[in-house]
Design a protein around this motif. Structure first.
Motif, PDB file in Angstrom:
ATOM      1  N   TYR A 188       0.835  -1.207   0.000  1.00 14.96           N
ATOM      2  CA  TYR A 188       0.000   0.000   0.000  1.00 14.96           C
ATOM      3  C   TYR A 188       0.871   1.260   0.000  1.00 14.96           C
ATOM      4  O   TYR A 188       0.548   2.252  -0.664  1.00 14.96           O
ATOM      5  N   GLY A 189       1.978   1.181   0.701  1.00 15.03           N
ATOM      6  CA  GLY A 189       2.921   2.307   0.707  1.00 15.03           C
ATOM      7  C   GLY A 189       3.451   2.580  -0.695  1.00 15.03           C
ATOM      8  O   GLY A 189       3.547   3.733  -1.128  1.00 15.03           O
ATOM      9  N   ALA A 190       3.771   1.502  -1.413  1.00 12.66           N
ATOM     10  CA  ALA A 190       4.274   1.649  -2.786  1.00 12.66           C
ATOM     11  C   ALA A 190       3.202   2.274  -3.677  1.00 12.66           C
ATOM     12  O   ALA A 190       3.482   3.110  -4.536  1.00 12.66           O
ATOM     13  N   LYS A 191       1.961   1.855  -3.445  1.00  7.74           N
ATOM     14  CA  LYS A 191       0.835   2.408  -4.211  1.00  7.74           C
ATOM     15  C   LYS A 191       0.716   3.907  -3.953  1.00  7.74           C
ATOM     16  O   LYS A 191       0.589   4.700  -4.890  1.00  7.74           O
ATOM     17  N   LEU A 192       0.803   4.287  -2.673  1.00  7.07           N
ATOM     18  CA  LEU A 192       0.706   5.710  -2.329  1.00  7.07           C
ATOM     19  C   LEU A 192       1.853   6.513  -2.933  1.00  7.07           C
ATOM     20  O   LEU A 192       1.692   7.678  -3.283  1.00  7.07           O
ATOM     21  N   ALA A 193       3.017   5.858  -3.066  1.00  4.27           N
ATOM     22  CA  ALA A 193       4.194   6.550  -3.616  1.00  4.27           C
ATOM     23  C   ALA A 193       4.113   6.664  -5.136  1.00  4.27           C
ATOM     24  O   ALA A 193       5.005   7.215  -5.753  1.00  4.27           O
ATOM     25  N   ARG A 194       3.069   6.109  -5.710  1.00  9.08           N
ATOM     26  CA  ARG A 194       2.852   6.138  -7.163  1.00  9.08           C
ATOM     27  C   ARG A 194       4.056   5.573  -7.917  1.00  9.08           C
ATOM     28  O   ARG A 194       4.650   6.232  -8.778  1.00  9.08           O
ATOM     29  N   GLN A 229       8.022 -12.952   2.002  1.00  5.05           N
ATOM     30  CA  GLN A 229       7.672 -11.755   1.245  1.00  5.05           C
ATOM     31  C   GLN A 229       6.546 -12.035   0.252  1.00  5.05           C
ATOM     32  O   GLN A 229       5.916 -11.108  -0.259  1.00  5.05           O
ATOM     33  N   THR A 230       6.267 -13.318  -0.016  1.00  3.05           N
ATOM     34  CA  THR A 230       5.336 -13.701  -1.079  1.00  3.05           C
ATOM     35  C   THR A 230       4.033 -12.896  -1.155  1.00  3.05           C
ATOM     36  O   THR A 230       3.676 -12.405  -2.222  1.00  3.05           O
ATOM     37  N   PRO A 231       3.314 -12.737  -0.033  1.00  2.64           N
ATOM     38  CA  PRO A 231       2.046 -11.984  -0.147  1.00  2.64           C
ATOM     39  C   PRO A 231       2.251 -10.579  -0.693  1.00  2.64           C
ATOM     40  O   PRO A 231       1.365 -10.032  -1.354  1.00  2.64           O
ATOM     41  N   LEU A 232       3.410  -9.990  -0.440  1.00  4.29           N
ATOM     42  CA  LEU A 232       3.699  -8.651  -0.964  1.00  4.29           C
ATOM     43  C   LEU A 232       3.576  -8.654  -2.486  1.00  4.29           C
ATOM     44  O   LEU A 232       2.969  -7.764  -3.080  1.00  4.29           O
ATOM     45  N   VAL A 233       4.163  -9.684  -3.117  1.00  2.00           N
ATOM     46  CA  VAL A 233       4.093  -9.787  -4.581  1.00  2.00           C
ATOM     47  C   VAL A 233       2.648  -9.953  -5.026  1.00  2.00           C
ATOM     48  O   VAL A 233       2.201  -9.347  -6.009  1.00  2.00           O
ATOM     49  N   GLU A 234       1.897 -10.752  -4.267  1.00  2.35           N
ATOM     50  CA  GLU A 234       0.492 -10.974  -4.622  1.00  2.35           C
ATOM     51  C   GLU A 234      -0.329  -9.686  -4.497  1.00  2.35           C
ATOM     52  O   GLU A 234      -1.158  -9.387  -5.351  1.00  2.35           O
ATOM     53  N   TYR A 235      -0.069  -8.937  -3.414  1.00  2.19           N
ATOM     54  CA  TYR A 235      -0.803  -7.675  -3.237  1.00  2.19           C
ATOM     55  C   TYR A 235      -0.474  -6.706  -4.382  1.00  2.19           C
ATOM     56  O   TYR A 235      -1.364  -6.050  -4.926  1.00  2.19           O
ATOM     57  N   ALA A 250       0.507  -7.455  -7.395  1.00  2.00           N
ATOM     58  CA  ALA A 250      -0.131  -7.943  -8.627  1.00  2.00           C
ATOM     59  C   ALA A 250      -1.615  -7.595  -8.632  1.00  2.00           C
ATOM     60  O   ALA A 250      -2.179  -7.202  -9.666  1.00  2.00           O
ATOM     61  N   THR A 251      -2.243  -7.740  -7.457  1.00  3.17           N
ATOM     62  CA  THR A 251      -3.673  -7.435  -7.365  1.00  3.17           C
ATOM     63  C   THR A 251      -3.928  -5.949  -7.592  1.00  3.17           C
ATOM     64  O   THR A 251      -4.864  -5.572  -8.305  1.00  3.17           O
ATOM     65  N   TYR A 252      -3.094  -5.118  -6.976  1.00  6.87           N
ATOM     66  CA  TYR A 252      -3.243  -3.666  -7.166  1.00  6.87           C
ATOM     67  C   TYR A 252      -3.135  -3.302  -8.648  1.00  6.87           C
ATOM     68  O   TYR A 252      -3.902  -2.486  -9.157  1.00  6.87           O
ATOM     69  N   VAL A 253      -2.154  -3.917  -9.329  1.00  8.93           N
ATOM     70  CA  VAL A 253      -1.964  -3.603 -10.750  1.00  8.93           C
ATOM     71  C   VAL A 253      -3.148  -4.132 -11.558  1.00  8.93           C
ATOM     72  O   VAL A 253      -3.695  -3.437 -12.425  1.00  8.93           O
ATOM     73  N   ASP A 312      -0.967   2.440 -11.246  1.00  4.99           N
ATOM     74  CA  ASP A 312      -0.697   2.585 -12.668  1.00  4.99           C
ATOM     75  C   ASP A 312       0.788   2.324 -12.880  1.00  4.99           C
ATOM     76  O   ASP A 312       1.596   3.233 -12.962  1.00  4.99           O
ATOM     77  N   ALA A 313       1.136   1.017 -12.916  1.00  4.85           N
ATOM     78  CA  ALA A 313       2.552   0.657 -13.036  1.00  4.85           C
ATOM     79  C   ALA A 313       2.707  -0.588 -13.884  1.00  4.85           C
ATOM     80  O   ALA A 313       1.757  -1.355 -14.050  1.00  4.85           O
ATOM     81  N   ASP A 314       3.891  -0.780 -14.417  1.00  6.65           N
ATOM     82  CA  ASP A 314       4.231  -2.031 -15.090  1.00  6.65           C
ATOM     83  C   ASP A 314       4.711  -3.007 -14.035  1.00  6.65           C
ATOM     84  O   ASP A 314       5.628  -2.687 -13.272  1.00  6.65           O
ATOM     85  N   LEU A 315       4.111  -4.178 -13.978  1.00  9.29           N
ATOM     86  CA  LEU A 315       4.598  -5.220 -13.078  1.00  9.29           C
ATOM     87  C   LEU A 315       5.289  -6.273 -13.932  1.00  9.29           C
ATOM     88  O   LEU A 315       4.656  -6.884 -14.797  1.00  9.29           O
ATOM     89  N   VAL A 316       6.575  -6.471 -13.715  1.00 10.95           N
ATOM     90  CA  VAL A 316       7.325  -7.440 -14.503  1.00 10.95           C
ATOM     91  C   VAL A 316       7.452  -8.727 -13.687  1.00 10.95           C
ATOM     92  O   VAL A 316       8.039  -8.727 -12.609  1.00 10.95           O
ATOM     93  N   GLU A 317       6.869  -9.794 -14.219  1.00  9.92           N
ATOM     94  CA  GLU A 317       6.870 -11.063 -13.476  1.00  9.92           C
ATOM     95  C   GLU A 317       8.151 -11.807 -13.814  1.00  9.92           C
ATOM     96  O   GLU A 317       8.171 -12.687 -14.670  1.00  9.92           O
ATOM     97  N   VAL A 318       9.210 -11.460 -13.116  1.00 12.92           N
ATOM     98  CA  VAL A 318      10.545 -11.950 -13.449  1.00 12.92           C
ATOM     99  C   VAL A 318      10.755 -13.406 -13.067  1.00 12.92           C
ATOM    100  O   VAL A 318       9.946 -13.985 -12.339  1.00 12.92           O
ATOM    101  N   GLU A 319      11.859 -13.957 -13.556  1.00 11.08           N
ATOM    102  CA  GLU A 319      12.154 -15.365 -13.316  1.00 11.08           C
ATOM    103  C   GLU A 319      13.061 -15.568 -12.105  1.00 11.08           C
ATOM    104  O   GLU A 319      13.358 -16.701 -11.760  1.00 11.08           O
TER     105      GLU A 319
END
Lengths: 346, 421
Positions: free
Chosen positions: B15-21, B33-39, B41-44, B50-57
């Motif tokens: 949510y902090g990252a979202k607020l920071a745009r 950390q896993t749920p962080l990635v899920e949150y 992804a859900t926000y995006v 409004d961000a590019d989420l790159v699902e890296v390997e």
């Protein structure tokens, strides 16, 4: 200074059998013989291509420290001329970084934005650049890697494969000189079978590299990316056309695998680079092909295939090969080529 | 005031990252950390970010993608833990040396072997010399607020250093708390749109980034990095003040203190054990023990002056460490505090190691630490390092058995039950 071939201090010749000298086969390539009409056409194409690329600015600064006869430097100069100034270039650690393409102590190596990624994250970094610029509405910028075989097939493969799978819209060019040349000729994943390198020396217990090299362009084609091609700086018009195609791709990665003759690491006379490159194609060792949206196509038909011994005799890294080993190499070349022909008929 | 919600630590970071745009996200899931990635992804997916989420390997590529993003001027965010951080180490160390203002949630976890996925602080303290700023959180609210603050610190033109927002795996990442969500408008005032252009690769203005650099110039680079770290100390305090004025919350700057004004002994904490320590301190105060807490909020740069100034006033110091150093068998916080004093005279200091691999630092543990520290403050002798659960403590011998009884035994703890109800 006049350093004789075979006396360079950064190459250890002690592992090469005494008396072995590179014997370059007399150049009877159809390239120089005007026997057929298509050959005439090809010469015309070459002249036109040279005219085209010399008309535009050379984006690589003069005064780099590439070895004499470096195939990759020729390829990079041509590449940047075609890509033009609207390009961001990644040069991971390797020969091109080593010769000063990114720059040294305040001096820049190119006239376009350029940077060093890590050896193993080139594709990921470029993906980040492309995505960020795309968001800014600047989708016109070419985002390009010019990476050696180590940064591509070995350490950099995970990042490259991941970016290919995700459909990152970048151009990835690998110049393959078949070993880690910047650090002094150590084996890589693409080093061919029986090749001499500093880490696969010739001795009582070793005949050079004992495994076959990775077929990188074929592996990349199997990722299902929009454009994959092999190219060779000895056949510049073919390469230029392929690079232009790669630049047009907007829906995923373009991958070009460049044959890159290395006089220092393979040990052939520096003035023979173009010729060695030609023999690689004319023996079918390095066929020129492309795979556009899954469709394979040979882009340069070899009318009279030369035996692989023409190639192995042109450089010292194969000087130790026995006739049996040469014929086994011929078998590998033939079967690879047959498979490629089949793919092209699909 | 913004809305109130119940969030866990990972969601608060997202949510902090979202607020920071943020504009570019890349992350690879790793426990905890896993749920962080899920949150994220859900926000995006929901269009909330409004961000590019790159699902890296891999984590290696996660940070590498962000480095590319910074080279094109984007505000970026990622998160990692433990082995993921280890895999990320190569681009990690380069993020700071390239002076890239990237913010990364570091959900601290024990490192293997033996196989473990639970909390601890070993991953983060191991990379403390990689040139990143490390801010350690105590509460879920602090995680959210710190992520936003981190961009203001990292992107400050006189700093330009990446920031790790560290929070203890599970103890904070998975703990749900009441959290105030700041208004986006107010955050936008606090944190304007990113303007990262000091190393931008732009065809209109060609530049070579990170060319080959020899010793003398590299030495100058490194010196500038250290100077920027020093400057960051001031910026962290400035950001703390501005945040407090705008949002009415203060989590501390370089350090955070609790009941230290008249304290005779001090407990030093890093991360989540601080919350437990507050409860213990309140209880001990009721028994007449004048104890306070100094929480190290920023481990890098280290608050040398503040630590010295506050701790030199007490009679003894007890440090709680959820990590180990192999230097001399101490924890990292202990060594850092000792280092801050240098050769100067300092009160006797004890180190307490516990909470490794997800084991708890309980109320009883910290109670023990307080009692032993007080024992030393009164002239008693006790060994420098005590491992919770491994080193027996004979309270009869210390004549503290009455107080010790009050603390209960580990999990089966009257005080703990009191806190829960």
């Amino acid at each position: 200074m006049g350093v004789k071939d075979g006396e360079r201090d950064n190459v250890n010749f002690s592992t090469i059998p005494k008396g072995a000298k590179p014997t370059l086969v007399k150049d009877d390539s159809f390239f120089t013989k005007k026997r057929f009409g298509f050959i005439f056409n090809e010469e015309k194409q070459i002249k036109e291509a040279y005219k085209e690329i010399t008309k535009v600015e050379d984006m690589l600064s003069p005064g780099n420290s590439a070895c004499l006869g470096c195939h990759a430097e020729l390829a990079l100069r041509t590449t940047l001329r075609i890509l033009g100034p609207n390009t961001i270039l990644a040069i991971p650690p390797g020969c091109m970084g080593g010769i000063g393409v990114v720059g040294f102590q305040g001096g820049a190596g190119t006239k376009i934005p350029v940077f060093f990624p890590l050896l193993d994250n080139t594709a990921a970094m470029l993906a980040g650049i492309k995505r960020a610029y795309r968001r800014q509405g600047r989708d016109d910028i070419n985002v390009v890697a010019f990476a050696g075989d180590g940064g591509t097939a070995d350490a950099g493969f995970q990042s490259l494969s991941g970016a290919a799978e995700r459909g990152e819209n970048i151009i990835y060019i690998c110049y393959d000189n078949e070993a880690y040349m910047n650090t002094g000729v150590q084996r890589s994943g693409t080093t061919p079978k029986w090749s001499w390198t500093q880490t696969t020396p010739i001795g009582d217990g070793s005949r050079g590299k004992s495994q076959k090299g990775k077929d990188m362009p074929m592996i990349m084609a199997q990722h299902g990316i929009p454009y994959v091609a092999t190219a060779n700086p000895s056949f510049l018009p073919d390469y230029i056309e392929k690079l232009k195609k790669a630049m047009q791709v907007k829906n995923g990665m373009s991958y070009i695998h460049l044959y890159s003759g290395c006089p220092t690491g393979w040990k052939f006379p520096t003035e023979k680079t173009i010729e060695v490159g030609k023999i690689a194609v004319e023996t079918n060792l390095y066929p020129l092909w492309e795979c556009e949206n899954g469709k394979f196509k040979l882009t340069h038909k070899v009318w009279k295939r030369r035996p692989i011994s023409d190639y192995t005799q042109s450089m010292q890294k194969y000087a130790h090969l026995s006739p049996e080993e040469i014929s086994e190499l011929q078998g590998i070349v033939d079967s690879n080529y047959k498979r490629l022909e089949k793919l092209c008929k699909l | 005031m913004g809305k109130i919600d119940v969030l866990n630590g990972n969601k608060a970071a997202a949510y902090g990252a979202k607020l920071a745009r943020v504009e570019l996200l890349a992350a690879y899931p790793i426990t905890p950390q896993t749920p962080l990635v899920e949150y994220l992804a859900t926000y995006v997916a929901d269009g909330e970010i409004d961000a590019d989420l790159v699902e890296v390997e891999s984590e290696h590529s996660a940070l590498s993608v962000l480095q590319g993003g910074v080279l094109a001027g984007a505000r970026t965010f990622t998160g990692t833990s433990s082995q993921g951080l280890a895999l990320m180490y190569e681009p990690y160390i380069r993020t700071s040396t390239m002076r890239m203002p990237i913010v990364m949630a570091l959900v601290t976890r024990e490192v293997i072997s033996p196989q473990t996925v639970w909390g601890g602080q070993q991953d983060a303290v191991t990379v403390r010399e990689a040139g990143w700023i490390q801010i350690w959180c105590e509460t879920v609210q602090e995680i959210l607020d710190t992520v936003v603050q981190a961009y203001k610190i990292a992107e400050n033109k006189e700093v330009l250093i990446p920031v790790n927002v560290c929070y203890d795996g599970f103890s904070l990442s998975h703990m749900a708390e009441r959290v105030e969500l700041p208004d986006q408008e107010l955050v936008d005032q606090f944190l304007p749109a990113s303007d990262i252009s000091h190393l931008k690769l732009d065809p209109a203005k060609p530049m070579s980034v990170d060319p080959l650099t020899a010793g003398p110039m590299l030495t100058e680079f490194r010196h500038k990095q250290v100077t920027a770290m020093k400057r960051a100390e001031e910026v962290i305090e400035e950001v703390r003040q501005e945040w407090a004025e705008k949002f009415g919350r203060d989590h501390g700057g370089m350090i955070d203190t609790y009941r230290m004004e008249d304290a005779e002994i001090a407990i030093v904490c890093l991360g989540s054990p601080a919350g437990t320590a507050r409860v213990v301190i309140d209880q001990m105060r009721e028994q007449g023990i004048k104890v306070g807490m100094l929480r190290i909020r920023v481990l890098r740069p280290f608050p040398v002056e503040a630590v010295k100034q506050i701790l030199s006033k007490v009679k003894a110091i007890g440090v709680i460490d959820r990590n180990v150093s192999f230097a001399a068998g101490f924890g990292i916080s202990y060594l850092e505090v000792k280092q801050a004093f240098g050769g100067e005279k300092m009160p006797p200091m004890l180190d307490f190691i516990g909470g490794l691999g997800g084991s708890d630092v309980t109320l009883a543990n910290i109670g023990d630490a307080v009692l032993l520290t007080q024992y030393v403050a009164n002239g008693g002798k006790w060994k420098d390092v005590t491992w919770f659960g491994l080193d027996p403590i004979d309270f009869e011998q210390l004549d503290q058995s009455k107080l010790r009884k009050m603390m209960g035994d580990d999990q089966d703890d009257e005080l703990l039950r009191g806190v829960i109800s």
